[in-house]
Design a protein around this motif. Structure first.
Motif, short mmCIF file in Angstrom:
data_model
loop_
_atom_site.label_atom_id
_atom_site.label_comp_id
_atom_site.label_asym_id
_atom_site.label_seq_id
_atom_site.Cartn_x
_atom_site.Cartn_y
_atom_site.Cartn_z
N THR A 15 0.91 -1.13 -0.10
CA THR A 15 0.21 0.04 0.09
C THR A 15 0.68 1.25 -0.03
O THR A 15 1.74 1.46 0.79
CB THR A 15 -0.98 0.00 1.27
OG1 THR A 15 -1.62 -1.12 1.25
CG2 THR A 15 -2.00 1.27 1.22
N LEU A 16 0.66 2.11 -0.82
CA LEU A 16 1.39 3.42 -1.06
C LEU A 16 0.27 4.45 -0.91
O LEU A 16 -0.70 4.44 -1.44
CB LEU A 16 2.16 3.47 -2.39
CG LEU A 16 2.96 2.54 -2.88
CD1 LEU A 16 3.73 2.57 -4.16
CD2 LEU A 16 4.12 2.27 -1.65
N ASP A 17 0.52 5.72 -0.43
CA ASP A 17 0.03 6.91 -0.53
C ASP A 17 0.25 7.45 -1.94
O ASP A 17 1.08 7.17 -2.61
CB ASP A 17 0.05 7.50 0.59
CG ASP A 17 1.37 8.33 0.84
OD1 ASP A 17 2.28 8.61 -0.04
OD2 ASP A 17 1.57 8.49 2.01
N ALA A 18 -0.48 8.66 -2.07
CA ALA A 18 -0.57 9.27 -3.33
C ALA A 18 1.05 9.73 -3.46
O ALA A 18 1.53 9.86 -4.64
CB ALA A 18 -1.60 10.40 -3.66
N THR A 19 1.61 10.42 -2.61
CA THR A 19 3.20 11.04 -2.66
C THR A 19 3.95 9.96 -2.88
O THR A 19 4.81 10.03 -3.76
CB THR A 19 3.31 11.52 -1.34
OG1 THR A 19 2.35 12.75 -1.07
CG2 THR A 19 4.66 12.42 -1.19
N GLN A 20 3.99 8.85 -2.25
CA GLN A 20 4.94 7.62 -2.45
C GLN A 20 4.69 7.09 -3.79
O GLN A 20 5.68 6.89 -4.50
CB GLN A 20 4.46 6.65 -1.30
CG GLN A 20 4.95 6.91 -0.14
CD GLN A 20 4.57 5.88 0.95
OE1 GLN A 20 3.54 5.02 0.79
NE2 GLN A 20 5.32 5.49 2.02
N LEU A 21 3.41 7.01 -4.31
CA LEU A 21 3.27 6.53 -5.75
C LEU A 21 4.02 7.62 -6.75
O LEU A 21 4.64 7.12 -7.68
CB LEU A 21 1.86 6.34 -6.11
CG LEU A 21 1.57 6.09 -7.52
CD1 LEU A 21 2.02 4.57 -7.72
CD2 LEU A 21 0.01 5.79 -7.58
N ARG A 44 10.88 11.90 6.02
CA ARG A 44 10.01 13.39 6.17
C ARG A 44 10.99 14.37 7.03
O ARG A 44 11.56 13.82 7.94
CB ARG A 44 8.77 12.94 6.68
CG ARG A 44 8.12 12.06 5.54
CD ARG A 44 6.76 11.96 6.28
NE ARG A 44 5.85 11.20 5.39
CZ ARG A 44 4.99 11.53 4.63
NH1 ARG A 44 4.95 12.80 4.34
NH2 ARG A 44 4.41 10.63 3.68
#
Length: 57
Positions: free
Chosen positions: A25-31, A45
């Motif tokens: 699972t990745l968030d939008a920033t990681q993707l 971060r």
């Protein structure tokens, strides 16, 4: 959701994945970073900003 991006050269650097994991699972920033070729595992971060004279409690 399935995303597709073709590489002309090189490879994606996936984040660390547990041995038995069947999904990541990745968030939008990681993707976005992954698709831009940024090594997500090496990104750190910045600590949250605290106004001068305040404590973190």
């Amino acid at each position: 959701m399935l995303l597709y991006k073709r590489l002309e050269a090189g490879r994606f650097r996936l984040p660390p994945v547990d041995a038995g994991a069947q999904a990541v699972t990745l968030d939008a920033t990681q993707l976005a970073m992954l698709l831009d070729g940024i090594d997500v595992a090496q990104v750190r971060r910045q600590p949250a900003w605290t106004p001068p004279g305040r404590t973190g409690t």
